[in-house]
Write an enzyme that holds these catalytic residues in place. Structure first.
Site, short mmCIF file in Angstrom:
data_model
loop_
_atom_site.label_atom_id
_atom_site.label_comp_id
_atom_site.label_asym_id
_atom_site.label_seq_id
_atom_site.Cartn_x
_atom_site.Cartn_y
_atom_site.Cartn_z
N PHE B 259 0.80 -1.12 0.02
CA PHE B 259 -0.13 0.05 -0.01
C PHE B 259 0.71 1.31 0.13
CE2 PHE B 259 -2.15 -3.35 2.54
CZ PHE B 259 -2.83 -3.66 1.68
N GLY B 723 -4.73 -0.26 -8.75
CA GLY B 723 -4.56 -0.17 -7.24
C GLY B 723 -5.01 0.86 -6.64
N GLU B 724 -5.07 2.17 -7.16
CA GLU B 724 -5.57 3.46 -6.07
C GLU B 724 -6.75 3.83 -6.61
OE1 GLU B 724 -1.95 4.33 -5.05
OE2 GLU B 724 -1.32 2.92 -6.53
#
Ligand SMILES: Cc1cc2nc3c(=O)[nH]c(=O)nc-3n(C[C@H](O)[C@H](O)[C@H](O)COP(=O)(O)OP(=O)(O)OC[C@H]3O[C@@H](n4cnc5c(N)ncnc54)[C@H](O)[C@@H]3O)c2cc1C
Ligand code: SF4
Ligand code: FES
Ligand code: FES
Lengths: 342, 757, 172
Positions: B259, B723-724
């Site tokens: 993360f 991912g974000e």
């Protein structure tokens, strides 16, 4: 974690003898869910662990005279799912299931649950001062991060809470803690078991140093039909109570005959005020009746920067719990300890 | 469009693709569900010593003494490293910087000096023969300090804010003002002026940071490391300890979550290498969960926003001023305010991003760094403004839709946000939502619906990939990237299978080893775009090469077909219209007398195409909350998120990425908060019990919709990364829903129940 | 405890017998060695994960005498005579995956995979306990297993999928 010796007690007398011999340096090991945690944090520093897991204290038995005896070594899970506990003391079953996680409840014992330590952040962090952990070092929680701390019965030395859910129900049920020690056996009413912090926050109960808890005895209860455990917390599960309420009503039609109420998350012990409960006797089970009780319970409460909300929240939780209890245990939709309105 | 076109370098139509776009189970799934997948602290080698880190108890001051000698006398203790005896490392700050650190800062050096920089920083490493001996000895370490006053409170130190002076990759400075935001604000019909805050948050991946540093006989180090960038760690270790690349190999096949916390080398790596080289002994150092709160984190932020709209409900003025904490020694930079000039059409915009130096560890990128923070505040304010204008908040967003990137004054490479609004609102059942708060109820609970837009940059980095086709027809593709749970192994295998024509089961992808060819760190959602594009290229080259070799084969098995006439599938080159004319890759290699075919390609970002466009992914997030009016408890009962993220290569893993990111958004909205005791300068809830992240019971219905985008500008694959984007806008959608339920506007995260009482 | 006594007391190891994944093992352990560290550091059974070491995450969940527990809070020395099943022992060696493992793969019920062995052991333990009927029950009774990747919806789906097959295995 410091190094310690380990012995496995073979019987009750043997366990107590070992404890006496350890001369203040011994500690009983039950489920280990609190003790091993504190060992790793270097908060608990015993010279010797006396494993009591093989003692014959793992039964739930009916008592002559009508109550139920919960062995000190019965796990929290086995207690909560025990048919007699569920039938006669649903409040206790729900309180236990509202605590910790399924894994922890499989390990944790009834005796250990009574003696679990506070979750105050500072108590757990040996880099910080804490009167409870190190008497005289100070209490940073009073001016610091005190969301998890108490608002009732606090002292200038310590504002920590007792974190147990189970004990809140035990307080409402007027359980009796049976102990065995060098001086023999005795019984301690739950109300007298845990203490307030006053000037000695490192002392949390009235157990004598070498006493072993053998059982928790539940007297007959007229509250099974109108019992509830309401737990308010920061996430839906696996979190300690911000505020919790164990409530039981004995009803005669719509009129309240007697009431039991205990609060968690707000004090150094499960908080009970029989005088407040008495306010309901003879009253109808309505919100109007409940409000003054909530006020009375929190009379004199003192909030701190990050936990003052618990006073208002606590009052509302009391009203909610009593309202649900009035509807009846069976009417409460219950997802493993999560109490929701049906 | 056929596969053929891809050979010529154009994007591929998903429908025609054999693997891409098809839900595909993780190739590393069986290893993960059986416990066979090994993480950094799980490489057990003989004669391994264990290092336990001792952390400081105070934030600022000087260490006056440590009882190291006493501790070293404990049987089984091999060494106690402190600032007093730590071997010297590189002198210059430059040598301590890595791919990610700010360009001008002084990275934290463990055990470097008596001076402390923040509470809970490492101050000693106790190395023992076993983990338990080291842990025991560490519990007896006594550190004395000469304490000095510290500052950890962002709010109290806001006056000391300054503009960024430094720069780092991934950061886009705030654009110059456009128009005149101030006077437009003064004149406007509808106005909102508010301050939003968000606490520091800690990444807390499930796996703690760990380094198993194996000391070879020749002094070579093999380091099993939890990281998002093996080569970044390798370069760092070499530069800090003066070692040569050939003597340091960093390996990281599986990573238990990152993360962003593993973009930079973490301090246990430094300590493990120092101990291993000092003792000439293999050493493992793991952080405790408590220590996971002692380095990177999402910086605390205070944001002041002023928005105004004219009488038609058109946005006319945006002012967004963000203050973020950073450490004393480094400027951590993330793009916070720029989104506010980008999301909607607005002629008058003023954006400012400032930093406040505090006695804390350097923050680091945490899932959607900057966007998660900035867009929470901005999208909350937009909601407030829409209500002022008595306009449905979705309608308001549609009305002010941005058709171009006004910050850059460029068109978007693709932007299907409108379709996101349409599809997600339809699915959610948004229509008919009452404008007024406190209008919806279910039983005794208040219900609220909120919406938000999300946005993230679609980035691409340079990356290199190697492909080796062996005589048995098996293809191994590799690059030094990582799989932090994002599904890299799987998607790269799919891309390689797609473009090489080798069957999935005969393709393997290798990553997480610094000795592989160059890859950037895994972050920013750029891995598929960067490494994936390189995988595509190398496989296309491979096919071209195979075709050429096949043409030289005796008997001309392809009968003189042109490249355009053949298909590459299942390990064969076939004449498309006459498939009996075919030859297997193995046969091609054999005929050419090769035991393998090895190719290596470096793919550069499509800079020229990208330079003329704004490249972003977008989302529309709809959330429903149910609030217990008396007790304040909140449940996020439903989330629907529509994502416009370019081409979706593996819908299964992509959906999981978005689901997880939505859980993160709910967590940001409702739970996460590092509780600082400013008196002690210390984060106090440093555990998984007290730093709350959602548990299973907190998560209810979540639905993910992918809105297809065809984008040939972002990169050769047309993929924008997953991912974000999923987290951005979730906290604002939830906050907006909480307002709609209760009429209470909570502007400080997390929205805990006490804020609703 | 002071340093002098620390030095004086030699590690008082004890012998215990544990049946781990069906294999009986005689082990010499120190009192302070947790079951989790015993598995990971001494027996190379690294499938069981350490996420917090304090009972706060569930990554270390194993089946101890068939019950799911947090192995990080179990002192190995206290469990003489017990049976331990870890993720490595759920499916017979070399055989196909346990239905719960297969369902986790099929439902993409993980990302980084670090919480996964604990989730799977916990799910099997939960089904044995027999208190989970609905999806809400599963969510509540699986709340002792954090997943920082946020795979919860898929975890619930996987458990629902594997429920019957897992039950069938338990009854044989
Ligand atoms: C992450 C986490 C979350 C939790 N959440 C909750 C929650 O929400 N609600 C809640 O109520 N609890 C919660 N708990 C606490 C848990 O319920 C207690 O740790 C548990 O009940 C303690 O029981 P044990 O048998 O494991 O005790 P141990 O850890 O073995 O012992 C605790 C103490 O009691 C002493 N002791 C034990 N048995 C006896 C005996 N028979 N006689 C005399 N002394 C004895 C021990 O010496 C020790 O000092 C949580 C725990 C953890 C780790
Ligand atoms: S409240 Fe009690 S436990 Fe907490 S810091 Fe103060 S003295 Fe310690
Ligand atoms: S490692 Fe045991 S519960 Fe987290
Ligand atoms: S899969 Fe990463 S923590 Fe659950």
């Amino acid at each position: 974690m410091i190094n310690f010796a380990y012995t496995r007690a073979t019987g009750i007398a043997d366990a107590i003898k070992e404890k006496v011999e350890a001369n203040g340096g011994g500690q009983f090991l039950a489920g280990g869910t609190n003790l091993v945690d504190l060992l790793k944090e270097n908060v608990a520093r015993p010279a010797r662990l006396i494993d009591i897991n093989r003692l014959p204290l793992a039964a739930v038995e009916p008592m002559s005279g009508g109550g139920l005896r919960l062995g000190a070594l019965v796990t929290n899970a086995d207690t909560a799912y025990h048919p007699e506990v569920q039938r006669r003391y649903p409040m206790l079953s729900r309180a236990i299931l509202a605590g910790a996680s399924a894994q922890l409840r499989n390990m944790a014992t009834n005796g250990g649950n009574l003696l679990q330590r506070t979750r105050c952040y500072y108590f757990y962090d040996v880099a910080t001062p804490c009167n409870k952990r190190q008497p005289g070092s100070g209490c940073p929680a009073i001016r610091g991060q005190n969301r998890v701390c108490g608002v009732l019965g606090t002292s200038a030395q310590c504002i920590a809470t007792h974190p147990s859910d189970m004990c809140v129900a035990l307080a409402a049920l007027e359980a009796v803690v049976r102990v065995s020690g060098p001086q023999g056996e005795r019984s301690i009413p739950i109300a007298e078991f845990h203490t307030l912090p006053s000037n000695t926050p490192h002392i949390e109960n009235t157990l004598s140093p070498d006493e072993l808890i053998t059982s928790i005895d539940l007297p007959e209860s007229p509250y099974a039909a109108h019992s509830v455990y309401t737990k308010v917390r920061d996430r839906a599960s696996y979190a300690f109570a911000l505020v919790s309420v164990a409530a039981g009503l004995e009803l005669d039609g719509d009129t309240i005959k007697s009431t039991r109420l205990a609060l968690g998350g707000v004090a150094h012990k499960p908080w009970r005020l029989p005088a407040a409960e008495a306010l309901l006797t003879g009253k109808p089970a309505t919100k109007e009746s409940f409000l003054p009780v909530a006020e009375a319970l929190f009379a004199g409460a003192q909030g701190y920067e990050h936990n003052a909300f618990k006073i208002e929240l606590g009052k509302r939780a009391v009203v909610r719990a009593l309202t649900l209890a009035a509807k009846g245990t069976a009417a409460i939709h219950d997802v493993n300890g999560q109490t929701a309105d049906a | 469009m056929s596969l053929l076109k891809s050979i010529l370098g154009t994007a591929v139509n998903t429908d025609a693709a054999e693997h891409l776009g098809k839900p595909t189970r993780r190739v590393d799934g069986p290893a993960k569900v059986t416990g066979a997948a090994k993480y950094a602290a799980e490489f057990n080698v003989p004669n391994l010593a264990y290092g336990v880190i001792v952390s400081s108890g105070v934030a600022r001051g000087t260490i006056t003494s440590i009882n190291a000698a006493e501790i070293e006398a404990i049987p089984g203790v091999l060494k106690v490293l402190t600032h007093e005896n730590a071997p010297k490392t590189a002198w210059l700050d430059r040598s301590h910087r890595d791919q990610i650190s700010s360009k001008g800062g002084s990275p934290f050096r463990p055990l470097y000096q008596a001076e402390l920089q923040y509470s809970a920083q490492p101050v000693a490493l106790v190395v023992g023969e076993t983990f338990e001996i080291a842990r025991f000895a560490a519990s007896l370490v006594r550190v004395e300090y000469d304490e000095k006053p510290h500052e950890t409170d962002l709010h109290a130190n806001q006056a000391a804010a300054h503009p960024p002076t430094d720069n780092s990759g991934g950061y886009t400075p705030a654009p110059k003002p456009r128009g005149d935001a101030e006077s437009a604000f003064e004149k406007a019909a509808f106005r909102v002026e508010a301050e939003y805050s968000q606490p520091s948050e800690f990444h807390n991946p499930m796996e703690s940071y760990a380094s198993t540093c194996v000391y070879g006989e020749d002094g070579k180090l093999t380091i099993y490391q939890k990281t998002q960038g093996v080569q970044n760690c390798q370069a760092y270790v070499c530069s800090v300890f003066g070692l040569s690349k050939k003597d340091v190999q960093v390996i990281s096949p599986y990573v238990g979550g990152g993360f962003g916390s593993g973009l930079r080398p973490t301090y246990e790596l430094y300590l493990a290498v120092m101990a291993a080289t000092a003792l000439k002994h293999s050493v493992r150092v793991s952080m405790t969960r408590q220590q996971m709160f002692s380095f990177s984190h999402r910086p605390e932020a205070v944001q002041q926003i002023k928005l105004a709209a004219n009488g038609d409900g058109l946005l006319d003025s945006v002012t967004h001023h963000a203050f973020e904490e950073t450490s004393r020694k480094e400027e951590f930079l993330e793009t916070v305010v720029n989104w506010s000039g980008l999301l909607y059409t607005c002629p008058n915009v003023s954006l400012v991003h400032q930093l406040v130096n505090l006695d804390v560890a350097s923050p680091e990128s945490m899932r959607a760094p900057g966007a998660a923070t900035g867009i929470f505040a901005f999208e909350s304010a937009i909601d407030e403004l829409a209500y002022q204008a008595k306009t449905d908040p979705l309608e308001f967003r549609r009305k002010n839709y941005a058709e171009k990137d006004q910050n850059l004054d460029k068109p978007f490479s693709s932007k299907e946000l409108r379709a996101c609004y349409d599809q997600a609102s339809e699915r959610f059942g948004w229509q008919g939502r009452p404008l007024e708060p406190r209008s919806l109820r279910k039983g005794s609970d208040l219900i609220g619906w909120g919406v938000s837009t999300g946005c993230w940059e679609a980035m691409q980095q340079k990356a290199e990939v190697k492909a080796v086709l062996t005589a048995d027809g098996k293809l191994t593709v590799s690059s030094a990237t990582s799989d932090i749970g994002t599904g890299t192994y799987t998607v790269m295998t799919m891309i390689a299978a797609e473009f090489s024509g080798v069957a999935m089961e005969n393709v393997s992808f290798e990553l997480g080893d610094s000795s592989l060819v160059y890859s950037p760190v895994e972050g920013g959602s750029w891995t598929v775009a960067s490494v994936g594009s390189a995988v595509k290229s190398v496989c296309e080259e491979l096919r071209a090469k195979l075709f050429k070799l096949a043409g030289k084969m005796d008997g001309r098995p392809l009968g003189g077909a042109e490249l355009a006439d053949v298909t590459f599938v299942n390990g064969e080159v076939r004449v498309t219209k006459d498939p009996v004319k075919s030859v297997t890759y193995a046969e091609v290699l054999e005929a050419a007398g090769l035991d393998k075919l090895e190719l290596d390609t470096t793919e550069q970002p499509q800079l020229i195409k990208r330079a003329t466009h704004g490249c972003y992914s977008h989302s529309a997030v709809f959330a429903e909350v149910s609030v217990d009016e008396d007790l304040g408890t909140i449940h996020v009962t439903r989330v629907v998120s529509a994502i416009a993220g370019g081409r979706i290569l593996n819908p299964m893993a992509a959906r999981s990425q978005i689901l997880g990111a939505i859980v993160w958004g709910i967590s940001m909205a409702m739970a996460e908060e590092g509780l600082m005791d400013h008196g002690l300068g210390r984060c106090m809830n440093h555990s998984y019990a007290e730093y709350h992240v959602p548990v299973n019971a907190d998560i209810h219905d979540i639905e993910v919709i992918f809105v297809p985008e065809h984008d040939e500008i972002v990169n050769a694959l047309g993929a924008k990364g997953m991912g974000e984007i999923g987290i951005v806008g979730v906290a604002s959608a939830v906050a907006n829903a909480v307002w709609h339920a209760t009429g209470k506007r909570v502007r400080s995260l997390p929205i805990t129940l006490d804020k609703l009482l | 405890m002071n340093l002098a006594t620390a030095n004086a007391s030699p590690p008082a190891t004890q012998f215990v017998t544990l049946t781990i994944n069906g294999q009986q093992r005689h082990l010499e352990v120190a009192p302070w060695t947790t079951l989790l560290d015993l598995l990971r550091e001494y027996l190379d059974l690294t499938g069981t994960k350490k996420g917090c070491d304090h009972g706060q995450c569930g990554a270390c969940t194993v089946l101890l005498d068939s019950k799911r527990v947090n192995s990080c809070l179990v002192l190995a020395v206290a469990k003489d005579g017990s049976q331990v099943t870890t993720i490595e022992g759920l499916a017979a060696p070399g055989s196909e995956l346990h239905p719960m493992q297969q369902a986790f793969v099929d439902c993409d019920a993980f990302q980084c995979g670090y919480c996964t062995p604990g989730q799977i052991c916990s799910a099997v333990g939960m089904i044995r306990e027999g208190h989970a009927e609905t999806a809400d029950d599963i969510r509540e009774l699986m709340s002792g297993n954090l997943c920082r990747c946020g795979a919860y919806p898929n975890i619930v789906a996987a458990i629902e999928k594997a429920m019957d097959a897992t039950r069938a295995r338990l009854s044989v």
